[in-house]
Design an enzyme around this catalytic site. Structure first.
Site, PDB file in Angstrom:
ATOM      1  CD  GLU A 157      -1.266  -0.442   3.604  1.00 57.17           C
ATOM      2  OE1 GLU A 157      -1.905   0.472   4.120  1.00 57.17           O
ATOM      3  OE2 GLU A 157      -1.407  -1.639   3.903  1.00 57.17           O
ATOM      4  CB  CYS A 201       3.671   7.272   2.418  1.00 56.21           C
ATOM      5  SG  CYS A 201       4.083   6.000   3.612  1.00 56.21           S
ATOM      6  CB  CYS A 234       7.234  -5.408   8.526  1.00 53.67           C
ATOM      7  SG  CYS A 234       8.599  -4.647   9.422  1.00 53.67           S
ATOM      8  CB  CYS A 286       6.589  -2.240  15.968  1.00 52.23           C
ATOM      9  SG  CYS A 286       8.295  -1.896  15.520  1.00 52.23           S
ATOM     10  CB  CYS A 292       3.345  -1.634  13.356  1.00 51.68           C
ATOM     11  SG  CYS A 292       3.473  -1.381  11.588  1.00 51.68           S
ATOM     12  CB  CYS A 341       2.209   1.579   9.149  1.00 51.54           C
ATOM     13  SG  CYS A 341       3.712   1.140   8.420  1.00 51.54           S
TER      14      CYS A 341
HETATM   15  N1  SAH Z   1       9.881   0.384   9.484  1.00 53.28           N
HETATM   16  C1  SAH Z   1      10.046   1.806   9.494  1.00 53.28           C
HETATM   17  C2  SAH Z   1       8.967   2.517   8.684  1.00 53.28           C
HETATM   18  C3  SAH Z   1       7.627   2.230   9.250  1.00 53.28           C
HETATM   19  S1  SAH Z   1       6.291   3.244   9.336  1.00 53.28           S
HETATM   20  C4  SAH Z   1      10.089   2.327  10.897  1.00 53.28           C
HETATM   21  O1  SAH Z   1       9.874   1.550  11.825  1.00 53.28           O
HETATM   22  O2  SAH Z   1      10.384   3.497  11.104  1.00 53.28           O
HETATM   23  C5  SAH Z   1       6.562   4.825   9.786  1.00 53.28           C
HETATM   24  C6  SAH Z   1       6.216   5.186  11.238  1.00 53.28           C
HETATM   25  O3  SAH Z   1       4.882   4.865  11.628  1.00 53.28           O
HETATM   26  C7  SAH Z   1       7.128   4.511  12.236  1.00 53.28           C
HETATM   27  O4  SAH Z   1       7.573   5.468  13.151  1.00 53.28           O
HETATM   28  C8  SAH Z   1       6.207   3.526  12.896  1.00 53.28           C
HETATM   29  O5  SAH Z   1       6.694   3.177  14.170  1.00 53.28           O
HETATM   30  C9  SAH Z   1       4.915   4.299  12.917  1.00 53.28           C
HETATM   31  N2  SAH Z   1       3.695   3.517  13.104  1.00 53.28           N
HETATM   32  C10 SAH Z   1       3.429   2.260  12.713  1.00 53.28           C
HETATM   33  N3  SAH Z   1       2.180   1.906  13.053  1.00 53.28           N
HETATM   34  C11 SAH Z   1       1.638   2.974  13.664  1.00 53.28           C
HETATM   35  C12 SAH Z   1       0.376   3.236  14.247  1.00 53.28           C
HETATM   36  N4  SAH Z   1      -0.577   2.326  14.263  1.00 53.28           N
HETATM   37  N5  SAH Z   1       0.168   4.464  14.762  1.00 53.28           N
HETATM   38  C13 SAH Z   1       1.134   5.416  14.751  1.00 53.28           C
HETATM   39  N6  SAH Z   1       2.342   5.214  14.222  1.00 53.28           N
HETATM   40  C14 SAH Z   1       2.603   4.015  13.694  1.00 53.28           C
END
Ligand code: SAH
Length: 347
Positions: free
Chosen positions: A88, A101, A108, A112, A115, A335
């Site tokens: 996406e 984006c 992944c 986390c 996420c 994300c």
């Molecule tokens: N893998 C990379 C890019 C991921 S997404 C990373 O970890 O940085 C970009 C940002 O969105 C990251 O800071 C991630 O931690 C955050 N993110 C992911 N899911 C989220 C959510 N449900 N709410 C808020 N931020 C989120």
């Protein structure tokens, strides 16, 4: 799956054209067509060359499967890859231009806890051309071309996937997307977000592609961070900060920390003062993000009032910080939410 022609930079396209015994000018014709987001079958080259290319390369490596438009104009895309995998992307419209984006992996493996992208683990890495094609496709949809004519002006590597876990393809993508021969988006207009793979931050600093480095911090202590981000068991915050300093030394670029505000987890006064202690005096900025609540995850976002109170504390403590404007939340902007929702509804 066939190969992806968009993996190739201009010099590699020139070599390919040479090896196929074609005239030199065909390389520019082909590369310009790809930059405009065209499929191989729509590019104006000789029929012989077209069929030779189509034998080996995917005609349309990234196809818009579905798109959604938010009430604030943000567009969300579900892309289908040639092997049927889904990824996406999001297009955010600002006064200065369009920021896209992009995803760097299907799924992944970082795990986390907040996420959605990591829910089903890692399926596979995207190739450089599959990352680039997300942009070329959306740029074409908005009638953009290459160079000055582009519609997409800024790129963030913040879709699904951990970019530094797909290092080689991501670096190749960064070289191709910023090449003056192609769509030519400057590294200054590109942000790469990582959960903090320390050795790769050093490698990236040495590549000579000065993109904006963004690190997902989300907590102020290693123990707290390890509760929501498994990667924190491997790399300490102190090691991340050292790597960021090196990045700044090499590129002269201020770095950014993302900090998603999770109610009851990371946004009280103690966290604010710990964050100030960690970051004060560093050439960095803090981006506060209101958590996009993911059903499967059960974590709650801090209320707006709490977010702005936290911001006030950081600013008072001398940090540069902002609360990120929440865009497209009515269309599953976070994300991995769109793909996860789509896969769930399909079963
Ligand atoms: N893998 C990379 C890019 C991921 S997404 C990373 O970890 O940085 C970009 C940002 O969105 C990251 O800071 C991630 O931690 C955050 N993110 C992911 N899911 C989220 C959510 N449900 N709410 C808020 N931020 C989120």
């Amino acid at each position: 799956m066939k190969k992806v022609l968009q993996d190739l930079g201009f010099a590699e396209i020139e070599n390919l054209i040479h090896s196929l015994g074609e005239k030199k000018f065909r390389a520019k014709q082909l590369y310009d067509g790809l930059t405009k987001g065209k499929n191989i079958s729509d590019i104006n080259v000789s029929p012989g060359l077209r069929s030779a290319l189509l034998e080996e390369y995917e005609d349309e490596p990234v196809k818009i499967e579905k798109s959604f438009v938010s009430s604030d104009g943000t567009e969300k895309f579900l892309f289908a890859l040639a092997d049927g995998n889904l990824i996406e992307g999001v297009l955010m419209k600002y006064k200065y231009g369009y920021t896209q984006c992009v995803s760097t992996q299907v799924g992944c493996c970082m795990g986390c806890k907040f996420c959605a992208s990591t829910l089903g683990g890692l399926v596979r890495n995207l190739t450089a051309g599959e990352i680039l094609s997300q942009i070329l496709t959306v740029n074409a949809l908005h009638r953009g071309g290459g160079g000055e004519k582009r519609a997409v002006t800024n790129v963030v590597l913040m879709g699904s996937g951990e970019p530094l876990d797909n290092y080689e393809n991501v670096v190749k993508f960064l070289k191709n997307v910023s090449s003056p021969d192609g769509i030519n988006i400057s590294p200054r207009n590109i942000s790469l977000s990582t959960c903090g793979l320390v050795p790769k931050i050093y490698d990236l600093a040495d590549e000579g592609i000065p993109v904006n480095l963004t690190v997902s911090l989300h907590q102020t202590t290693d123990e707290g961070r390890a509760r929501t981000m498994p990667v924190a068991k491997k790399y300490k915050i102190s090691e991340i900060l050292k790597a960021c300093s090196y990045y700044f030394e090499k590129t002269g670029r201020r770095y950014i920390f993302e900090y998603s505000l999770i109610a009851g987890e990371n946004c009280d006064e103690i966290c604010a003062s710990e964050l100030i202690k960690l970051l004060k005096g560093r050439p960095c900025h803090v981006n506060l993000i209101r958590l996009n609540e993911v059903e499967e995850r059960g974590l709650k976002s801090a209320a707006d009032k709490q977010a702005y109170k936290f911001l006030g504390l950081l600013e008072k403590g001398g940090l540069s910080a902002t609360v990120r404007r929440s865009m497209g939340s009515d269309i599953g902007g976070a994300c991995g939410q769109l793909r996860a929702g789509y896969l769930k509804n399909k079963d």
